[in-house]
Scaffold this motif. Sequence first.
Motif, short mmCIF file in Angstrom:
data_model
loop_
_atom_site.label_atom_id
_atom_site.label_comp_id
_atom_site.label_asym_id
_atom_site.label_seq_id
_atom_site.Cartn_x
_atom_site.Cartn_y
_atom_site.Cartn_z
N HIS A 9 -0.39 10.47 3.83
CA HIS A 9 -0.54 9.03 4.05
C HIS A 9 -1.75 8.63 3.22
O HIS A 9 -2.87 9.08 3.48
CB HIS A 9 -0.73 8.72 5.53
CG HIS A 9 0.48 9.04 6.34
ND1 HIS A 9 0.56 10.16 7.13
CD2 HIS A 9 1.67 8.41 6.45
CE1 HIS A 9 1.75 10.18 7.71
NE2 HIS A 9 2.43 9.14 7.32
N PHE A 10 -1.52 7.82 2.22
CA PHE A 10 -2.50 7.52 1.18
C PHE A 10 -2.86 6.04 1.20
O PHE A 10 -1.98 5.17 1.27
CB PHE A 10 -1.89 7.89 -0.18
CG PHE A 10 -2.71 7.43 -1.35
CD1 PHE A 10 -3.68 8.27 -1.90
CD2 PHE A 10 -2.50 6.19 -1.94
CE1 PHE A 10 -4.44 7.86 -2.98
CE2 PHE A 10 -3.24 5.77 -3.01
CZ PHE A 10 -4.22 6.61 -3.54
N PHE A 11 -4.16 5.76 1.12
CA PHE A 11 -4.67 4.40 0.98
C PHE A 11 -5.67 4.43 -0.17
O PHE A 11 -6.66 5.17 -0.10
CB PHE A 11 -5.37 3.94 2.27
CG PHE A 11 -4.46 3.98 3.46
CD1 PHE A 11 -3.70 2.89 3.81
CD2 PHE A 11 -4.36 5.14 4.23
CE1 PHE A 11 -2.85 2.93 4.91
CE2 PHE A 11 -3.51 5.20 5.32
CZ PHE A 11 -2.75 4.09 5.67
N GLY A 12 -5.40 3.69 -1.22
CA GLY A 12 -6.27 3.77 -2.38
C GLY A 12 -6.58 2.43 -3.01
O GLY A 12 -5.88 1.44 -2.79
N GLN A 13 -7.64 2.45 -3.81
CA GLN A 13 -8.05 1.29 -4.58
C GLN A 13 -8.06 1.70 -6.05
O GLN A 13 -8.58 2.78 -6.39
CB GLN A 13 -9.44 0.83 -4.16
CG GLN A 13 -9.94 -0.38 -4.92
CD GLN A 13 -11.38 -0.74 -4.54
OE1 GLN A 13 -12.14 0.10 -4.08
NE2 GLN A 13 -11.72 -1.99 -4.73
N PHE A 14 -7.50 0.85 -6.91
CA PHE A 14 -7.37 1.15 -8.34
C PHE A 14 -7.98 0.03 -9.18
O PHE A 14 -7.99 -1.13 -8.78
CB PHE A 14 -5.90 1.32 -8.70
CG PHE A 14 -5.28 2.54 -8.09
CD1 PHE A 14 -5.21 3.73 -8.80
CD2 PHE A 14 -4.78 2.51 -6.80
CE1 PHE A 14 -4.66 4.86 -8.23
CE2 PHE A 14 -4.22 3.64 -6.22
CZ PHE A 14 -4.16 4.81 -6.94
N THR A 15 -8.45 0.39 -10.36
CA THR A 15 -8.97 -0.59 -11.30
C THR A 15 -7.79 -1.25 -12.02
O THR A 15 -6.67 -0.72 -11.99
CB THR A 15 -9.89 0.10 -12.33
OG1 THR A 15 -9.13 1.08 -13.04
CG2 THR A 15 -11.10 0.73 -11.66
N PRO A 16 -8.01 -2.37 -12.70
CA PRO A 16 -6.92 -3.02 -13.43
C PRO A 16 -6.25 -2.11 -14.48
O PRO A 16 -5.07 -2.26 -14.77
CB PRO A 16 -7.60 -4.22 -14.11
CG PRO A 16 -8.75 -4.54 -13.21
CD PRO A 16 -9.23 -3.19 -12.72
N ASP A 17 -7.01 -1.13 -15.03
CA ASP A 17 -6.40 -0.24 -16.01
C ASP A 17 -5.71 0.97 -15.37
O ASP A 17 -5.22 1.86 -16.06
CB ASP A 17 -7.43 0.23 -17.05
CG ASP A 17 -8.55 1.08 -16.46
OD1 ASP A 17 -8.57 1.32 -15.24
OD2 ASP A 17 -9.42 1.51 -17.24
N GLY A 18 -5.62 1.01 -14.04
CA GLY A 18 -4.85 2.05 -13.36
C GLY A 18 -5.63 3.27 -12.91
O GLY A 18 -5.03 4.22 -12.40
N ARG A 19 -6.96 3.25 -13.04
CA ARG A 19 -7.75 4.40 -12.58
C ARG A 19 -8.07 4.25 -11.09
O ARG A 19 -8.28 3.15 -10.60
CB ARG A 19 -9.04 4.55 -13.38
CG ARG A 19 -8.80 4.98 -14.81
CD ARG A 19 -10.08 5.08 -15.60
NE ARG A 19 -10.73 3.76 -15.64
CZ ARG A 19 -12.04 3.58 -15.62
NH1 ARG A 19 -12.87 4.60 -15.59
NH2 ARG A 19 -12.54 2.36 -15.66
N MET A 20 -8.11 5.39 -10.40
CA MET A 20 -8.42 5.38 -8.97
C MET A 20 -9.93 5.27 -8.78
O MET A 20 -10.70 5.99 -9.40
CB MET A 20 -7.92 6.67 -8.31
CG MET A 20 -8.09 6.68 -6.81
SD MET A 20 -7.68 8.28 -6.06
CE MET A 20 -5.96 8.46 -6.51
N ARG A 21 -10.32 4.36 -7.89
CA ARG A 21 -11.73 4.17 -7.56
C ARG A 21 -12.06 4.80 -6.20
O ARG A 21 -13.13 5.35 -6.00
CB ARG A 21 -12.06 2.69 -7.53
CG ARG A 21 -13.47 2.42 -6.94
CD ARG A 21 -13.96 1.03 -7.17
NE ARG A 21 -14.34 0.91 -8.58
CZ ARG A 21 -14.02 -0.09 -9.37
NH1 ARG A 21 -13.31 -1.10 -8.91
NH2 ARG A 21 -14.41 -0.12 -10.62
N ARG A 22 -11.11 4.70 -5.28
CA ARG A 22 -11.37 5.18 -3.93
C ARG A 22 -10.05 5.52 -3.27
O ARG A 22 -9.04 4.85 -3.53
CB ARG A 22 -12.08 4.06 -3.15
CG ARG A 22 -12.48 4.41 -1.76
CD ARG A 22 -13.24 3.30 -1.11
NE ARG A 22 -12.54 2.03 -1.34
CZ ARG A 22 -12.99 0.86 -0.94
NH1 ARG A 22 -14.14 0.78 -0.34
NH2 ARG A 22 -12.31 -0.24 -1.18
N SER A 23 -10.05 6.55 -2.43
CA SER A 23 -8.84 6.85 -1.66
C SER A 23 -9.19 7.53 -0.35
O SER A 23 -10.21 8.20 -0.23
CB SER A 23 -7.87 7.72 -2.47
OG SER A 23 -8.37 9.03 -2.59
#
Length: 149
Positions: free
Chosen positions: A105-119
């Motif tokens: 079960h994944f909850f994540g935040q991504f930058t506009p260019d598609g890189r993961m910032r936090r999960s």
Amino acid sequence: MRPRHDTDPEQFIADFFTSFTADLLGSDEDAGLIVDRYHTPDIVQVADGHRMDRDKLVAHTRPVRRKRPDSRIEVHEALAHGDRVAARYTLHVDNPKRPLAMEVHFFGQFTPDGRMRRSHMLTRTVPADPEPAPGQPAPRARDLPAESA
């Protein structure tokens, strides 16, 4: 990395993890450079209460690279809102000793260019299904008997 807003959330998550794993296992390029292509420098991942920053994430890739297991991701559902993605997926890994399947079960935040910032991830081991026959789709959780899902 492809921007998240250009892709269906299920496809984005599948592509993100499949591409990251393929790049990591398919070359001898420095693991830190590969991690940086897919994650921001301030990445924080919390999996089952264990916090990993960039350095810990790079260190975590070393044993995976040594073993180079085959794996596939089966995304059951995913939703996106702005820079956030929530998903439920199963990671199937072909380990030399025995196959492994982990529901995530994944909850994540991504930058506009598609890189993961936090999960944040919650995981549990589930019975491993054999690899689907060539040309056959992997069963989705809703297609499995209730005791398997």
